[in-house]
Each structure stands twice: as structure tokens, then as C-alpha cells.
Design a protein around this motif. Sequence first.
Motif, mmCIF file in Angstrom:
data_model
loop_
_atom_site.group_PDB
_atom_site.id
_atom_site.type_symbol
_atom_site.label_atom_id
_atom_site.label_comp_id
_atom_site.label_asym_id
_atom_site.label_seq_id
_atom_site.Cartn_x
_atom_site.Cartn_y
_atom_site.Cartn_z
ATOM 1 N N THR A 166 28.217 32.899 13.058
ATOM 2 C CA THR A 166 29.006 32.357 14.179
ATOM 3 C C THR A 166 30.223 33.254 14.420
ATOM 4 O OG1 THR A 166 30.215 30.981 12.603
ATOM 5 C CG2 THR A 166 28.425 29.917 13.816
ATOM 6 N N GLY A 167 30.800 33.135 15.608
ATOM 7 C CA GLY A 167 32.093 33.747 15.910
ATOM 8 C C GLY A 167 32.104 35.265 15.949
ATOM 9 N N ARG A 168 30.942 35.880 16.074
ATOM 10 C CA ARG A 168 30.897 37.349 16.098
ATOM 11 C C ARG A 168 29.943 37.765 17.214
ATOM 12 N NH1 ARG A 168 29.126 40.834 10.759
ATOM 13 N NH2 ARG A 168 29.018 42.866 11.772
ATOM 14 N N VAL A 169 30.285 38.840 17.923
ATOM 15 C CA VAL A 169 29.394 39.277 18.995
ATOM 16 C C VAL A 169 28.090 39.787 18.387
ATOM 17 C CG1 VAL A 169 29.051 40.946 20.858
ATOM 18 C CG2 VAL A 169 31.280 39.854 20.553
ATOM 19 N N ILE A 170 26.985 39.198 18.824
ATOM 20 C CA ILE A 170 25.667 39.648 18.368
ATOM 21 C C ILE A 170 25.054 40.436 19.523
ATOM 22 C CG2 ILE A 170 23.436 38.970 17.406
ATOM 23 C CD1 ILE A 170 25.816 37.987 15.748
ATOM 24 N N HIS A 171 24.562 41.615 19.190
ATOM 25 C CA HIS A 171 23.991 42.471 20.222
ATOM 26 C C HIS A 171 22.504 42.650 19.935
ATOM 27 C CE1 HIS A 171 23.386 46.749 21.843
ATOM 28 N NE2 HIS A 171 23.240 45.882 22.824
ATOM 29 N N PHE A 172 21.688 41.847 20.634
ATOM 30 C CA PHE A 172 20.231 41.948 20.450
ATOM 31 C C PHE A 172 19.710 43.110 21.288
ATOM 32 C CE2 PHE A 172 20.831 37.403 19.484
ATOM 33 C CZ PHE A 172 20.111 37.290 18.315
ATOM 34 N N GLU A 173 18.915 43.976 20.662
ATOM 35 C CA GLU A 173 18.260 45.072 21.379
ATOM 36 C C GLU A 173 16.768 44.777 21.343
ATOM 37 O OE1 GLU A 173 19.608 48.188 18.843
ATOM 38 O OE2 GLU A 173 21.634 48.160 19.651
ATOM 39 N N LEU A 174 16.172 44.618 22.513
ATOM 40 C CA LEU A 174 14.802 44.108 22.582
ATOM 41 C C LEU A 174 13.794 45.217 22.887
ATOM 42 C CD1 LEU A 174 15.625 41.044 24.883
ATOM 43 C CD2 LEU A 174 15.764 41.142 22.412
ATOM 44 N N PHE A 175 12.777 45.328 22.028
ATOM 45 C CA PHE A 175 11.723 46.336 22.205
ATOM 46 C C PHE A 175 10.360 45.655 22.082
ATOM 47 C CE2 PHE A 175 15.340 48.199 19.997
ATOM 48 C CZ PHE A 175 15.652 49.287 20.789
ATOM 49 N N SER A 176 9.352 46.256 22.708
ATOM 50 C CA SER A 176 7.995 45.754 22.519
ATOM 51 C C SER A 176 7.099 46.863 21.998
ATOM 52 C CB SER A 176 7.421 45.217 23.831
ATOM 53 O OG SER A 176 6.044 44.961 23.659
ATOM 54 N N LYS A 177 6.199 46.489 21.078
ATOM 55 C CA LYS A 177 5.248 47.461 20.525
ATOM 56 C C LYS A 177 3.982 47.535 21.375
ATOM 57 C CE LYS A 177 6.513 49.462 16.669
ATOM 58 N NZ LYS A 177 6.882 50.810 16.772
ATOM 59 N N ASP A 178 3.742 46.525 22.213
ATOM 60 C CA ASP A 178 2.467 46.502 22.927
ATOM 61 C C ASP A 178 2.607 46.072 24.392
ATOM 62 O OD1 ASP A 178 2.799 43.675 22.198
ATOM 63 O OD2 ASP A 178 1.926 44.232 20.276
ATOM 64 N N VAL A 179 2.655 44.771 24.642
ATOM 65 C CA VAL A 179 2.659 44.294 26.031
ATOM 66 C C VAL A 179 4.008 43.640 26.355
ATOM 67 C CG1 VAL A 179 0.167 43.939 26.014
ATOM 68 C CG2 VAL A 179 1.679 42.056 25.369
ATOM 69 N N ILE A 180 4.119 43.082 27.540
ATOM 70 C CA ILE A 180 5.381 42.420 27.911
ATOM 71 C C ILE A 180 5.449 41.040 27.248
ATOM 72 C CG2 ILE A 180 6.782 41.521 29.800
ATOM 73 C CD1 ILE A 180 5.504 43.551 31.652
ATOM 74 N N HIS A 181 6.548 40.797 26.553
ATOM 75 C CA HIS A 181 6.829 39.487 25.965
ATOM 76 C C HIS A 181 8.149 39.000 26.557
ATOM 77 C CE1 HIS A 181 3.856 40.179 22.669
ATOM 78 N NE2 HIS A 181 4.224 41.439 22.792
#
Length: 347
Positions: free
Chosen positions: A160-175
Motif C-alpha cells: 500500500t501507499g507506494r506507486v506501483i508501475h505495472f508493465e504489461l506484455f503478452s507472449k502470444d495473443v491479446i489479453h
Amino acid sequence: MTAPLRRSALVSALAVTTAVVVGGCKPSRPYPLDTLAPTSDLTKAFYDLFVEVTVLDIIVLIVVVAALFLAIAFFSTRTGAARRPSVKHSDMYLEMAWTIIPALILLAITVPTVRTIIKTQPYSWPKDALPVEVIAHQWWWEFHYPTLGVETADEVHIPTGRVIHFELFSKDVIHSFFMPQVGGKRDVIPGQENQITLVANVPGEYYGQCTEFCGDSHANMRFRVFVQSPADFQEWVKHQLEPPVKPTSGPAAAGAKVFANAPCAICHTIRGVSGFSKQYTYGFRGPDLTHFGSRTTLAGAIMDNTPQNVAVWIRNPDEVKPGANMPTLGLSGRELNELVAYLEALK
Ligand code: CUA
């Protein structure tokens, strides 16, 4: 319909409506994918916009319905002869009114909408932000913490209380990465990096789900988000960095041998035990199992992590998750039990 019949029909309809409305207002069970229960700055922004626009919609509805009923009351007669309104060719003030009022309504919706779009874009994150790489596979989620050296699957932990930076990648198709209470939704597209930044506020266990049709087991591509206090999160990281348990006796020790001899090690990493996934690859790989026993779910978070469920999964993965890359190993009953004991020992 006779009068008493009509009355009883009316009473039944009222009772059903009341039950539906009251039932809808007071959930008797938790709704894990509820989008109206924000627990981060990001989902709060979505929620606030929803409330603003809904309130505006309700005002418009009340005005329109009131005008309709007034017109019915005013222009209808009991004799059936229509009361004729005065006929006019045009009315400049009326026409201006019905042009300007809708324009103002649209403006009232546009301003908060654009403001929310800008506010919820991935923002430039501070130095102490925590990057989390999310890699989507058919049909499970891989999570990497590049600054911490932690790797896990289907269960992501954040403080909690901290900036989380999600980086999203896909190995195959669109999710699509959807965690309604914590982080909204964003598509995960091959060959492209999408991002989500957020600050989570409320510790707890939250549900996530892939929300872009991605093949046979799209519905079985779920995950969990564990929002923890910074101290609890540190504790979790510390544990994840420890080497895996090495059982020396009993079925778990025998299971370690089964793991090494069966093709498990080709796709699954157990740090310090199998790193085969780096050398051999079928073009895909399975979740890192170093601390599998410490997870609460398995197989795309579709089942609780219990020895019975692990056995069901390994015995016939395709039955549990149609189309899964995990093969049927054809183990004997004893080997299966030993392998399960080993995996569960990987706390
Ligand atoms: Cu991944 Cu649907």
C-alpha cells in the motif's frame, strides 16, 4: 381479471420488485469482481466519474419523465376528444432551448470524462515506484519484480501507499489485465508495452481476470492481487528470495526425483533445482514453482492450492483447463502423490 385477482397480482409484483431492489442494495455475499468498490487512487477516479455521470443521468431522467407526465395530464381528456395545442410554425426561443440545453448536458459529461482520462493515464512515476512486469500467457499470468529479483505466477503482491508501475506484455495473443477493485483494466498486446500506474490503499486479497477473449481457456485465466502493508510486503519479498525447500526424506524427497525425471523441469523453473527452461524451450514455459507451496491458488487461480487439487490438475490438465500447454505425464498413483507432496513442500 377480477378486482381481488388484480390486487393480488399487484401485491406479488410489488413484493418481487422490493425483493430484487433490497437484494440488489444489500449484497449477502461478497462480489469479488465488483467494479464499484474502489481500493486505489486509479479505481477511485473511475468510480467518481461513474457517480458524477449517473447523478446527471438521473436528473435528466426525472426532468424528462416529469415533462412527459405533465403533457399527458394536460393534453388528455376523458371524452376522447383531443385537446388541440396551439399551432405555430416556429419558435426561435424554444429551438434555442432544445439545442443549448443538450449541449450543456454533453459538456457537463465531457469535462469530468476528459479529466478522468487524463488523470488515469500512466503517469511519470517517482524514483521509489515499484515496477512489476506482467507477462500474459495462454492461460496464466507471470509476474516479475525486476528491482527485487522476485518471480511469481497468478498471484501478484503489492504494498500500500507506494506507486506501483505495472508493465504489461503478452507472449502470444491479446489479453486484458483486469483487477476491478485495485487497478481497472488494460489490454495486453503482443509486441507492445502497456502500462498501469496506481497507489493501492486497502490491504486485502482481490480477484483479477483476463477480459479479452484469448482462446479455449480464456475464462480460466484468472489471478489474485494481494495488497499488503509495506512491512508484510517486505516479509513476502524476503521469503520469495529464499532458496526453495529441499526435502530430504519422505514422499516429498521422492517427489523431487519424480520432478527431475518427468518433463516438468523443461518448462518449470525451481531456482537452484531446474533452470532447464533457459536452455530447452518448447516455445513456451510454465510458471516458476520455486515457492509454489506458498501460493493460495493454482492453474490460473482457478482452484485453491490443496494437495487434492494439485493432483487433479497434474493427472489431466486438459480436463481442468482445456487447451492448456501442460501435458499429461502418465505418472503412477504413487509418483503422482510424491510429486504433489514435493510441490506442496515448496513453501
Ligand atoms: Cu487471456 Cu482471455
